[in-house]
Scaffold this active site. Sequence first.
Site, PDB file in Angstrom:
ATOM      1  N   LYS A  92       0.851  -1.197   0.000  1.00 35.20           N
ATOM      2  CA  LYS A  92       0.000   0.000   0.000  1.00 35.20           C
ATOM      3  C   LYS A  92       0.875   1.231   0.000  1.00 35.20           C
ATOM      4  O   LYS A  92       1.795   1.347   0.819  1.00 35.20           O
ATOM      5  CB  LYS A  92      -0.877   0.011   1.265  1.00 35.20           C
ATOM      6  CG  LYS A  92      -1.816   1.213   1.330  1.00 35.20           C
ATOM      7  CD  LYS A  92      -3.054   0.993   0.513  1.00 35.20           C
ATOM      8  CE  LYS A  92      -3.823   2.261   0.196  1.00 35.20           C
ATOM      9  NZ  LYS A  92      -3.327   2.949  -1.042  1.00 35.20           N
ATOM     10  N   LYS A 116       5.450   3.519   8.332  1.00 36.10           N
ATOM     11  CA  LYS A 116       4.299   4.410   8.491  1.00 36.10           C
ATOM     12  C   LYS A 116       3.010   3.587   8.546  1.00 36.10           C
ATOM     13  O   LYS A 116       2.171   3.755   9.427  1.00 36.10           O
ATOM     14  CB  LYS A 116       4.249   5.370   7.297  1.00 36.10           C
ATOM     15  CG  LYS A 116       3.128   6.375   7.360  1.00 36.10           C
ATOM     16  CD  LYS A 116       2.878   7.069   6.023  1.00 36.10           C
ATOM     17  CE  LYS A 116       4.101   7.668   5.396  1.00 36.10           C
ATOM     18  NZ  LYS A 116       3.773   8.593   4.281  1.00 36.10           N
ATOM     19  N   LYS A 128       5.340   1.682  -3.058  1.00 37.62           N
ATOM     20  CA  LYS A 128       5.298   3.034  -3.634  1.00 37.62           C
ATOM     21  C   LYS A 128       5.600   2.919  -5.115  1.00 37.62           C
ATOM     22  O   LYS A 128       6.232   1.970  -5.551  1.00 37.62           O
ATOM     23  CB  LYS A 128       6.364   3.910  -2.979  1.00 37.62           C
ATOM     24  CG  LYS A 128       6.099   5.389  -3.113  1.00 37.62           C
ATOM     25  CD  LYS A 128       5.160   5.866  -2.018  1.00 37.62           C
ATOM     26  CE  LYS A 128       4.793   7.304  -2.139  1.00 37.62           C
ATOM     27  NZ  LYS A 128       4.158   7.795  -0.908  1.00 37.62           N
ATOM     28  N   ASP A 168       0.074  10.727  -4.653  1.00 29.92           N
ATOM     29  CA  ASP A 168       1.204  11.372  -3.976  1.00 29.92           C
ATOM     30  C   ASP A 168       1.437  12.640  -4.799  1.00 29.92           C
ATOM     31  O   ASP A 168       0.516  13.097  -5.507  1.00 29.92           O
ATOM     32  CB  ASP A 168       2.430  10.436  -3.951  1.00 29.92           C
ATOM     33  CG  ASP A 168       3.506  10.861  -2.951  1.00 29.92           C
ATOM     34  OD1 ASP A 168       3.382  10.547  -1.769  1.00 29.92           O
ATOM     35  OD2 ASP A 168       4.477  11.544  -3.360  1.00 29.92           O
ATOM     36  N   ASN A 243      -2.153  19.247  -2.019  1.00 29.34           N
ATOM     37  CA  ASN A 243      -3.249  18.706  -1.221  1.00 29.34           C
ATOM     38  C   ASN A 243      -2.929  18.662   0.279  1.00 29.34           C
ATOM     39  O   ASN A 243      -3.755  19.026   1.115  1.00 29.34           O
ATOM     40  CB  ASN A 243      -3.582  17.298  -1.740  1.00 29.34           C
ATOM     41  CG  ASN A 243      -4.694  16.663  -0.957  1.00 29.34           C
ATOM     42  OD1 ASN A 243      -5.765  17.232  -0.830  1.00 29.34           O
ATOM     43  ND2 ASN A 243      -4.440  15.502  -0.377  1.00 29.34           N
TER      44      ASN A 243
HETATM   45  N1  GLU Z   1       1.227   9.061  -0.657  1.00 33.78           N
HETATM   46  C1  GLU Z   1       0.664   9.026   0.658  1.00 33.78           C
HETATM   47  C2  GLU Z   1       1.738   8.726   1.671  1.00 33.78           C
HETATM   48  O1  GLU Z   1       2.856   9.142   1.499  1.00 33.78           O
HETATM   49  C3  GLU Z   1      -0.586   8.174   0.769  1.00 33.78           C
HETATM   50  C4  GLU Z   1      -0.455   6.770   0.385  1.00 33.78           C
HETATM   51  C5  GLU Z   1      -1.788   5.995   0.346  1.00 33.78           C
HETATM   52  O2  GLU Z   1      -2.813   6.565   0.673  1.00 33.78           O
HETATM   53  O3  GLU Z   1      -1.728   4.832  -0.016  1.00 33.78           O
HETATM   54  O4  GLU Z   1       1.522   8.126   2.703  1.00 33.78           O
END
Ligand code: GLU
Length: 448
Positions: A92, A116, A128, A168, A243
Amino acid sequence: MNVRAHIDAVHAQIRRRDPGEAEFHQAVTEVLSSLAPALERHPEYVDTGIVERLCEPERQLTFRVPWVDDDGAVRVSRGFRIEFSSALGPYKGGLRFHPSVNLGIVKFLGFEQIFKNALTGMAIGGGKGGADFAPRGRSDGEVMRFCQSFMTELHRHVGEQTDVPAGDIGVGAREIGYLFGQYKRITNRFEAGVLTGKPVAWCGSPARAEATGYGTVYFAQEMLATRGHGFDGRRVVVSGCGNVAIHAIEKSHALGGRVVACSDSSGYVVDEDGIDVELLKEVKEVRRARVAAYAQSKPTARFSARGTVYGLPCDIALPCATQNELDREDAVALVKNGVLAVAEGANMPCTPEAVRLFHEAGVLFGPGKAANAGGVATSALEMQQNAAREQWSFEQTESRLADIMRTVHSQCRETAEDYGGTPDDYVLGANIAGFLRVADAMSAQGVV
Ligand code: GLU
């Protein structure tokens, strides 16, 4: 083997095998430098090579993304998806479309995402992706053709139980829509949970767009509360104006703070009246213009192409732009001006030297993997809603987000103390708490 020697050996191996991936090395160093107390208490994690395995992505994909621009010229972008860890759930993490994207950047982001996501307490692994495509200045048609080409390859690798991308930098509701449409067309499945960050009108979660920025402010609020402070009446600076920044500004104002500045890569605006969020949204999301356009539309605001927001006196700083944007010089200025708290809305926006200066000066510092975890946590809530084929209210979702941020915050403090640090050492607490959750799952699942 002694723990320090083990950590050094993992480091040396990464530097040797992954040369030139500076941001990945930086992210690994940041986590590994916290792990000694955890490994001393859990020697079995050393024996089973947990750290070594965690630093090697389960799978990394790079692919050609050919597309045709509005002039009929063929362009070739490079696409990436790093499926880093599935110990806790499907991979994710977001997709970043920006010219700076390369393997080292995507690996750093994927590595951060593991810890995270673990900190949120939800069932999500870490991944990612992205491309070195620059949406800025491209027409909607070009962005659509790019997204369709990107998904034509990516669809083989993602799925609601496998890998769930989101947005992102450079990937918002428009891009998620085009990506979803192409996935649906190729697979002939309306698989709502394959992407998160969808518009609320079709299977998105209320509060997802707001979640990263709101969550960062909640985290800062929790940190401030431990010292008897809050946002009320405080001066705040925010970097970025995408955002995350927009919603961090919105929530700071809702809590009584006054955000006097925000920025983009061309410079920053100062508005002593407080940034007008509606105007900023209009400039960035409707006009897709640079931040200077805000100052042109607001008499109390001025634009500066030189310097950073951190040179301005403030009580709270929320870096919400991009990696390594807040350096030593910025940290010196913030400390000199008496900043109380810095919470990272972006991923790794503060350089290691800046973080060290905050630590030495006793400034409350919330690292991104804790402070900005609200975005991905709400993505996991979106996955829950999609699986149940339901949609919650904004209030219900936001209250879950607020609970999660409170729990992430207390988990950081408790873990830091438990492992020999001060409760204020959020870096130590976040790294160890995230690591332990992943390491426990990896141990139970065998050497895979
Ligand atoms: N890009 C966001 C982050 O850095 C969200 C990732 C997501 O919602 O999967 O956590």
